[in-house]
Design a protein around this motif. Sequence first.
Motif, PDB file in Angstrom:
ATOM      1  N   PHE A   8       1.790   4.870  -8.330  1.00 49.04           N
ATOM      2  CA  PHE A   8       1.557   6.309  -8.177  1.00 49.04           C
ATOM      3  C   PHE A   8       2.058   7.091  -9.389  1.00 49.04           C
ATOM      4  O   PHE A   8       1.468   8.112  -9.755  1.00 49.04           O
ATOM      5  CB  PHE A   8       2.163   6.789  -6.856  1.00 49.04           C
ATOM      6  N   ASP A   9       3.113   6.591 -10.034  1.00 49.84           N
ATOM      7  CA  ASP A   9       3.565   7.211 -11.285  1.00 49.84           C
ATOM      8  C   ASP A   9       2.480   7.086 -12.355  1.00 49.84           C
ATOM      9  O   ASP A   9       2.275   7.996 -13.155  1.00 49.84           O
ATOM     10  CB  ASP A   9       4.859   6.562 -11.773  1.00 49.84           C
ATOM     11  N   VAL A  51      -1.817   1.024   1.147  1.00 53.12           N
ATOM     12  CA  VAL A  51      -1.476   1.445  -0.220  1.00 53.12           C
ATOM     13  C   VAL A  51      -2.758   1.723  -0.998  1.00 53.12           C
ATOM     14  O   VAL A  51      -2.873   2.755  -1.678  1.00 53.12           O
ATOM     15  CB  VAL A  51      -0.619   0.374  -0.941  1.00 53.12           C
ATOM     16  N   LYS A  88       2.784   8.655  -2.393  1.00 49.44           N
ATOM     17  CA  LYS A  88       3.936   7.841  -2.803  1.00 49.44           C
ATOM     18  C   LYS A  88       5.048   7.925  -1.756  1.00 49.44           C
ATOM     19  O   LYS A  88       5.602   6.892  -1.342  1.00 49.44           O
ATOM     20  CB  LYS A  88       4.440   8.326  -4.166  1.00 49.44           C
ATOM     21  N   LYS A  89       5.362   9.120  -1.301  1.00 45.87           N
ATOM     22  CA  LYS A  89       6.396   9.282  -0.267  1.00 45.87           C
ATOM     23  C   LYS A  89       6.000   8.565   1.021  1.00 45.87           C
ATOM     24  O   LYS A  89       6.823   7.942   1.677  1.00 45.87           O
ATOM     25  CB  LYS A  89       6.656  10.765   0.001  1.00 45.87           C
ATOM     26  N   PHE A 105      -3.799   5.230  -2.544  1.00 41.19           N
ATOM     27  CA  PHE A 105      -3.969   5.264  -4.001  1.00 41.19           C
ATOM     28  C   PHE A 105      -5.328   5.889  -4.348  1.00 41.19           C
ATOM     29  O   PHE A 105      -5.406   6.829  -5.137  1.00 41.19           O
ATOM     30  CB  PHE A 105      -3.865   3.828  -4.538  1.00 41.19           C
ATOM     31  N   ILE A 133      -0.572  12.802  -5.083  1.00 42.22           N
ATOM     32  CA  ILE A 133       0.097  11.576  -5.537  1.00 42.22           C
ATOM     33  C   ILE A 133       1.491  11.499  -4.939  1.00 42.22           C
ATOM     34  O   ILE A 133       1.909  10.452  -4.429  1.00 42.22           O
ATOM     35  CB  ILE A 133       0.160  11.520  -7.079  1.00 42.22           C
ATOM     36  N   GLU A 134       2.213  12.597  -5.003  1.00 46.81           N
ATOM     37  CA  GLU A 134       3.572  12.614  -4.444  1.00 46.81           C
ATOM     38  C   GLU A 134       3.555  12.376  -2.942  1.00 46.81           C
ATOM     39  O   GLU A 134       4.389  11.636  -2.412  1.00 46.81           O
ATOM     40  CB  GLU A 134       4.280  13.932  -4.779  1.00 46.81           C
ATOM     41  N   LEU A 169       6.467   4.760   0.533  1.00 38.74           N
ATOM     42  CA  LEU A 169       7.875   4.393   0.498  1.00 38.74           C
ATOM     43  C   LEU A 169       8.495   4.488   1.892  1.00 38.74           C
ATOM     44  O   LEU A 169       9.296   3.633   2.285  1.00 38.74           O
ATOM     45  CB  LEU A 169       8.643   5.253  -0.515  1.00 38.74           C
ATOM     46  N   SER A 179       5.859   2.030  -6.309  1.00 37.87           N
ATOM     47  CA  SER A 179       6.074   3.416  -6.702  1.00 37.87           C
ATOM     48  C   SER A 179       5.422   3.696  -8.056  1.00 37.87           C
ATOM     49  O   SER A 179       4.824   4.754  -8.270  1.00 37.87           O
ATOM     50  CB  SER A 179       7.580   3.687  -6.751  1.00 37.87           C
TER      51      SER A 179
END
Length: 187
Positions: A89-90, A154, A178-179, A158, A174-175, A182, A86
């Motif tokens: 992506f942050d 990933v 990331k979702k 990314f 990005i969100e 996950l 996570s």
Amino acid sequence: MNSKRHSEPAERILKTAGELFYTQGYAATGVNQIISEAGVARASFYQHFPSKKDLAVAYLRRRHRIWFQWLRSHVERETEPTARLSALFDFLADWLPASGYRGCAFLNMMSESPTLGGEIQAVIKQHKSELRDYIRALTAYLDVSPQEQIADVVLVLFEGAIIECQVMRDLWPIEAAKKGILRLIDR
């Protein structure tokens, strides 16, 4: 001779070229502009960097070290494997707006000058390979299968998030990436 004084022009050239290559592009940046903005003599430039391509290679190698330090420091604050993924992506969410959404220096250089070949292309490929290896190392701690395939997903998300954020000048890619990751590892 004082080695610090000897390296100062090279450092100024690298710093100036890095800013110019990143903000206006490799092809649009001329040696004369770099010499002028770095405040060095032409002879000094060529003493340190025999060609613009040599300077590009030095810039990309330096950029690789710095960028990976940023990435690792961001990701490795986390201890849980899922939190580390996570955090990839942050990191993007922090880095891309701060860079004016200029995106990946390596992809930018490659896309504007795809025929550069040689050592420049090798440095770009090495950077991307090390990113892939880093992501694979992060996914090795997850209880998912097949790990290499998950790591490649990933990586693609990314990289895709970087490009899409650069185009859209927004963080929603990005969100979304990331979702998606996950959700994939939580199945």
